[in-house]
Design a protein around this motif. Structure first.
Motif, short mmCIF file in Angstrom:
data_model
loop_
_atom_site.label_atom_id
_atom_site.label_comp_id
_atom_site.label_asym_id
_atom_site.label_seq_id
_atom_site.Cartn_x
_atom_site.Cartn_y
_atom_site.Cartn_z
N ARG A 136 1.16 -1.02 0.18
CA ARG A 136 0.65 -0.03 -0.01
C ARG A 136 1.05 1.40 0.22
O ARG A 136 0.51 2.24 -0.83
CB ARG A 136 -0.73 -0.20 1.77
N ARG A 139 2.08 1.75 -3.05
CA ARG A 139 0.80 2.93 -4.57
C ARG A 139 0.71 4.19 -3.60
O ARG A 139 0.97 4.87 -4.78
CB ARG A 139 -0.20 1.66 -4.43
N ILE A 162 -6.74 2.71 -11.17
CA ILE A 162 -7.93 3.14 -10.29
C ILE A 162 -9.17 2.38 -10.61
O ILE A 162 -9.52 2.17 -8.88
CB ILE A 162 -8.59 5.21 -11.19
N GLN A 164 -8.70 -0.46 -10.42
CA GLN A 164 -8.17 -1.56 -9.99
C GLN A 164 -8.11 -1.55 -8.30
O GLN A 164 -8.10 -2.89 -7.62
CB GLN A 164 -6.99 -2.43 -10.64
N GLU A 165 -8.14 -0.58 -7.69
CA GLU A 165 -7.86 0.05 -6.46
C GLU A 165 -9.21 -0.25 -5.66
O GLU A 165 -9.98 0.11 -5.91
CB GLU A 165 -7.23 1.11 -6.88
N ASP A 167 -8.43 -0.08 -2.12
CA ASP A 167 -8.25 0.52 -1.06
C ASP A 167 -8.48 2.24 -0.77
O ASP A 167 -8.25 2.81 -1.85
CB ASP A 167 -6.87 0.63 -0.68
N ALA A 168 -9.65 2.70 -0.09
CA ALA A 168 -10.32 4.46 -0.07
C ALA A 168 -9.73 5.19 -0.47
O ALA A 168 -8.98 6.14 -1.43
CB ALA A 168 -11.52 4.07 0.05
N LYS A 171 -7.11 5.11 -3.37
CA LYS A 171 -7.65 5.90 -4.46
C LYS A 171 -7.84 7.09 -4.32
O LYS A 171 -7.98 7.89 -5.97
CB LYS A 171 -8.90 5.00 -4.71
N MET A 174 -4.91 8.82 -6.02
CA MET A 174 -4.80 8.85 -7.64
C MET A 174 -5.78 9.21 -7.80
O MET A 174 -5.14 9.82 -9.51
CB MET A 174 -5.10 6.65 -7.40
N ASN A 175 -6.80 9.77 -7.67
CA ASN A 175 -7.57 10.55 -7.91
C ASN A 175 -8.00 12.18 -8.20
O ASN A 175 -7.47 12.58 -8.79
CB ASN A 175 -9.10 10.48 -7.08
#
Length: 319
Positions: A136, A139, A162, A164-165, A167-168, A171, A174-175
């Motif tokens: 984690r 990432r 995103i 496939q992620e 984990d909130a 994610k 990433m957003n």
């Protein structure tokens, strides 16, 4: 009982066998992708190899990709094998494990050359691997790096990650990185406004830096929203800084107050200023420091609990 025991042993062995098989299968897929570098001539075969390695999304492919990017991936023409070489080109290493396989000797070695478009493909492939890593923290670090760079080449691997992620928290980061890229590339007012709002919601100095970098580069309603968002983050940071200063002042003041009270009591009872009280304060502070350093070196996961460990130890040491 014996039957149950044998059944459990069999299942355990089967599971270990399957895990070993998956590991070999992953390595085999990476080696198959690396072999594409030797299947043709020119940039086309190299691009095909990079695409194939990126498609595996396996960290084992990172050795070959990094070597290719650094100009250290070579083709041995005698047998069509791909190797990683050292800077001098004398030693050959396995492109998956990085282990030495001997010297080049008299073999005919050809360095695989790349161009800027291939470098971008390599960067995208490596980013995709870190974004899809099992760890984690890896990432999260990849998402933070992309947020800071806002490299448009990372948009495609970021979208895949995103999707496939699970984990909130990861994610969300990433957003935010995706929003940072769109803020630098999109001309759509709706997309720009959504990106600004998402970055502004982050509210830290990294978000402020990302927004400030776009001042004067966008126009329309998005430009107004950008200005207001920057002002909002600045106000929030000022309030946070004021709160931090108050907290630090109370913390430092409490230490000085305790030292002063101790000196005052000692002087009131004995009529002599006893500076040993200050020594006790120093021992407590030094104990806290030693506990923190010990946890950083031996148990970094417990560093948040350093004060809870240090407090009773400080009393013991001072006592």
């Amino acid at each position: 009982m014996a039957f149950r025991f044998m059944t459990r042993v069999f299942l355990l062995l089967a599971m270990l066998f399957c895990m070993a098989g998956f590991g070999k299968a992953d390595e085999a897929a990476v080696r198959t992708a690396i072999a594409k570098f030797a299947e043709g001539k020119g940039y086309a075969s190299i691009e095909a190899g990079v695409d194939a390695l990126g498609a595996t999304a396996d960290p084992l492919a990172a050795t070959a990709l990094n070597a290719l990017n650094d100009g250290l991936l070579v083709l041995r023409k005698d047998d069509g094998q791909i190797f990683v070489t050292d800077a001098g080109g004398a030693k050959l290493m396995d492109p998956v494990t990085g282990e030495s396989v001997g010297d080049a000797g008299g073999a005919t070695i050809e360095k695989l050359k790349i161009k800027n478009s291939i470098r971008r493909k390599i960067a995208a492939a490596l980013s995709g691997m870190t974004l899809l890593a099992k760890d984690r923290s890896v990432r999260l670090q990849a998402a933070s790096t992309i947020f800071a760079s806002a490299d448009p080449a990372q948009l495609e691997p970021l979208d895949k990650a995103i999707a496939q992620e699970m984990d909130a928290g990861v994610k969300m980061r990433m957003n935010e990185a995706r929003a940072a890229i769109l803020l630098t590339t999109s001309k759509d007012q709706t997309v720009l406004s959504a990106s600004i709002n998402q970055i502004a919601a982050r509210g830290d100095r990294d978000a402020l830096q990302a927004l400030n970098a776009q001042v004067g580069k966008i126009d329309g309603e998005a430009a107004t929203l950008l200005t207001n968002s920057i002002a909002g983050i600045n106000n929030r940071l000022q309030i946070w800084n004021a709160g931090q200063n108050i907290w630090y002042g109370i913390s430092l003041g409490s230490v000085l107050l305790l030292a002063a009270i101790g000196l005052a009591i000692t002087f009131g009872v004995m009529g002599v200023i006893n500076m040993a009280h200050g020594e006790m304060v120093m021992l407590g502070a030094y104990t806290t420091f030693v506990v923190q350093q010990f946890l950083i070196a031996n148990a970094p996961g417990l560093i948040e609990w350093s004060l809870a460990f240090a407090l009773p130890l400080a009393f013991l040491v001072a006592g």
